[in-house]
Motif scaffolding. Structure first.
Motif, PDB file in Angstrom:
ATOM      1  N   ALA A   1     -50.128 -14.425 -20.487  1.00 35.78           N
ATOM      2  CA  ALA A   1     -51.348 -15.205 -20.669  1.00 35.78           C
ATOM      3  C   ALA A   1     -52.278 -15.100 -19.463  1.00 35.78           C
ATOM      4  O   ALA A   1     -53.496 -14.988 -19.611  1.00 35.78           O
ATOM      5  N   ALA A   2     -51.705 -15.121 -18.242  1.00 36.48           N
ATOM      6  CA  ALA A   2     -52.549 -15.081 -17.040  1.00 36.48           C
ATOM      7  C   ALA A   2     -53.326 -13.768 -16.978  1.00 36.48           C
ATOM      8  O   ALA A   2     -54.527 -13.758 -16.698  1.00 36.48           O
ATOM      9  N   GLU A   3     -52.640 -12.634 -17.257  1.00 39.88           N
ATOM     10  CA  GLU A   3     -53.315 -11.335 -17.231  1.00 39.88           C
ATOM     11  C   GLU A   3     -54.355 -11.240 -18.350  1.00 39.88           C
ATOM     12  O   GLU A   3     -55.479 -10.771 -18.134  1.00 39.88           O
ATOM     13  N   ILE A   4     -53.981 -11.720 -19.549  1.00 36.26           N
ATOM     14  CA  ILE A   4     -54.905 -11.658 -20.693  1.00 36.26           C
ATOM     15  C   ILE A   4     -56.179 -12.452 -20.388  1.00 36.26           C
ATOM     16  O   ILE A   4     -57.297 -12.002 -20.664  1.00 36.26           O
ATOM     17  N   ALA A   5     -56.028 -13.636 -19.783  1.00 42.22           N
ATOM     18  CA  ALA A   5     -57.203 -14.443 -19.433  1.00 42.22           C
ATOM     19  C   ALA A   5     -58.079 -13.715 -18.408  1.00 42.22           C
ATOM     20  O   ALA A   5     -59.309 -13.749 -18.486  1.00 42.22           O
TER      21      ALA A   5
ATOM     22  N   ALA B   1     -53.462  -3.681 -25.001  1.00 42.93           N
ATOM     23  CA  ALA B   1     -52.111  -3.247 -24.603  1.00 42.93           C
ATOM     24  C   ALA B   1     -51.277  -4.443 -24.149  1.00 42.93           C
ATOM     25  O   ALA B   1     -50.087  -4.537 -24.468  1.00 42.93           O
ATOM     26  N   ALA B   2     -51.899  -5.377 -23.425  1.00 43.88           N
ATOM     27  CA  ALA B   2     -51.157  -6.557 -22.936  1.00 43.88           C
ATOM     28  C   ALA B   2     -50.716  -7.422 -24.115  1.00 43.88           C
ATOM     29  O   ALA B   2     -49.592  -7.946 -24.122  1.00 43.88           O
ATOM     30  N   GLU B   3     -51.585  -7.576 -25.107  1.00 44.94           N
ATOM     31  CA  GLU B   3     -51.203  -8.396 -26.271  1.00 44.94           C
ATOM     32  C   GLU B   3     -50.072  -7.726 -27.053  1.00 44.94           C
ATOM     33  O   GLU B   3     -49.155  -8.397 -27.530  1.00 44.94           O
TER      34      GLU B   3
ATOM     35  N   ALA C   1     -58.453 -20.445 -23.890  1.00 45.88           N
ATOM     36  CA  ALA C   1     -57.470 -20.685 -24.958  1.00 45.88           C
ATOM     37  C   ALA C   1     -56.154 -19.975 -24.631  1.00 45.88           C
ATOM     38  O   ALA C   1     -55.069 -20.509 -24.874  1.00 45.88           O
ATOM     39  N   ALA C   2     -56.271 -18.757 -24.046  1.00 39.28           N
ATOM     40  CA  ALA C   2     -55.054 -17.994 -23.718  1.00 39.28           C
ATOM     41  C   ALA C   2     -54.319 -18.626 -22.544  1.00 39.28           C
ATOM     42  O   ALA C   2     -53.095 -18.669 -22.516  1.00 39.28           O
ATOM     43  N   HIS C   3     -55.088 -19.108 -21.552  1.00 36.18           N
ATOM     44  CA  HIS C   3     -54.465 -19.604 -20.315  1.00 36.18           C
ATOM     45  C   HIS C   3     -55.311 -20.752 -19.762  1.00 36.18           C
ATOM     46  O   HIS C   3     -56.226 -20.528 -18.951  1.00 36.18           O
ATOM     47  N   PRO C   4     -55.029 -21.975 -20.169  1.00 34.44           N
ATOM     48  CA  PRO C   4     -55.867 -23.112 -19.767  1.00 34.44           C
ATOM     49  C   PRO C   4     -55.935 -23.314 -18.253  1.00 34.44           C
ATOM     50  O   PRO C   4     -56.855 -23.964 -17.769  1.00 34.44           O
TER      51      PRO C   4
END
Ligand SMILES: [Zn+2]
Length: 394
Positions: free
Chosen positions: A175-179, A162-164, A207-210
């Motif tokens: 990105a922070a939530e996805i990570a 859902a976030a993507e 990769a999503a949020h270094p």
């Protein structure tokens, strides 16, 4: 006063609809029967008999096609007042009506889904919201609400999807939530005894949020499990650089990795960290390292110098332990009092809402932000440097 305001809100909503309806009809003579019914409904609201009022307004809906707005306003107001069953009844009646246009139906379905969420009926809410993700302009709001549900249910795969989708629709970085969702999946894989799958999730999180320090900490745990202390040490050092507020949380792994890496100097490493980011956990770890290398007197000297600047009960407790070992040391009663005081301290606090916790939560249980709960820092011994405490919920 508040009760009066709550009562007046539905009345104001109903009156607003009535005024708008008459403005559209252009005269007060038309529709005398619905007007009489409307006034009867209004009286029921004023008499604090909302169920009777709802009966009247629902019957009014059967003979008057212009009541969508009043249904939406009343339903929303009843939900805000905590009267969820009444809100559900109103919104269910509305979505069952034929003749709603696409936008009105989408709005009404979203409101009904909100009612179900408020009532804890997540399965029903999820079903409606999934339908709404295909309908603009409700799709974005529906995805946000679905993420809320999936987070509550700890359904991280669906939260991630859902976030993507939401990120793709709005362009707003998530990105922070996805990570964090990928880190949650990594933790699930670790609990299931699958470090390879966990490692894959963590690579995707990075990769999503270094900047995701949680992924680094979990990867360090995996490397230690594999016996690769050098890799774990490198990851712990990255945590200290990228998220120094999380040094107290990575410290046990840091010390473990240092102990297994030949040629490293534990005390020097801890002194370097302490110089830039002093904390109760670092002070006691450094005192332990100093005691091991140079004896208890040197550890005591270090703790005294630390306490000269920081009102740190954890360090004081450690100092009293060291002193009690000597003849004529600190009375046991004093140690017990300090231990009790330290145990009552909140170890963590959310920097968004002020929520206090005894352990690290990656998602704040109160405001639901990710990565905002951090170890609390002791006050300064200089009162003029102390910041006022953040009130909970601020
Ligand atoms: Zn919070």
């Amino acid at each position: 006063m508040t009760e009066w305001l709550c009562l007046l809100l539905p009345v104001a909503a109903a009156s607003g609809w009535w005024a708008a309806r008459h403005a559209r009809s252009g005269c007060a003579a038309q529709g005398t029967v619905p007007d009489a019914a409307f006034l009867r409904g209004l009286n029921y609201l004023l008499d604090q008999r909302p169920d009777k009022a709802i009966d009247v307004f629902l019957r009014l809906a059967e003979v008057d096609g212009e009541t969508v707005e009043i249904h939406l306003a009343l339903g929303s107001l009843f939900r805000r007042r905590g009267e969820v069953e009444r809100a559900i009844r109103i919104h269910q009646n509305l979505v069952a009506r034929p003749g709603l246009d696409r936008e009105q139906r989408g709005f009404a379905l979203y409101e009904l889904a909100q009612d179900y969420m408020r009532a804890g009926l997540f399965d029903r809410a999820e079903s409606l919201l999934q339908e709404l993700t295909e309908i603009e302009p409700e799709g974005r709001r529906a995805l946000k609400a679905l993420i809320e549900i999936y987070q509550q249910e700890k359904d991280w795969t669906n939260a991630l999807n859902a976030a993507e989708r939401l990120q793709g629709l709005t362009g707003r970085p998530m990105a922070a939530e996805i990570a964090q969702y990928r880190c949650e999946l990594a933790e699930e894989a670790l609990r299931a005894g699958d470090p390879e799958q966990a490692g894959e999730c963590l690579r995707e999180a990075q990769a999503a949020h270094p900047q995701c320090v949680r992924a680094l900490m979990l990867q360090a745990r995996i490397e230690l499990g594999h016996g690769d202390a050098a890799a774990a040490l490198a990851l712990c050092r990255r945590v200290a650089e990228q998220g120094p507020q999380f040094i107290p949380d990575v410290l046990p792994k840091f010390i473990d990795a240092l102990g297994r890496c030949p040629g490293t100097d534990l005390e020097a490493e801890l002194r370097r960290l302490y110089a830039s980011h002093p904390s109760p956990a670092l002070a006691t770890a450094l005192a332990d390292a100093i005691e091991a290398a140079a004896g208890p007197a040197a550890a005591r000297d270090f703790l005294v110098s630390h306490l000269a600047e920081h009102a740190d009960l954890t360090a004081l407790e450690r100092l009293l332990e060291l002193q009690s070992a000597d003849e004529g040391g600190c009375p046991e009663t004093v140690q017990r009092v300090v231990s009790r005081l330290r145990a009552r301290q909140s170890a963590y606090q959310c920097d968004q809402c002020g929520f206090v916790a005894r352990r690290l939560h990656w998602q704040c249980p109160s405001c639901k932000h990710w990565g905002t709960i951090k170890a609390t820092q002791p006050g300064s011994m200089d009162p003029s440097l102390d910041s006022p405490p953040t009130p909970p919920g601020a």
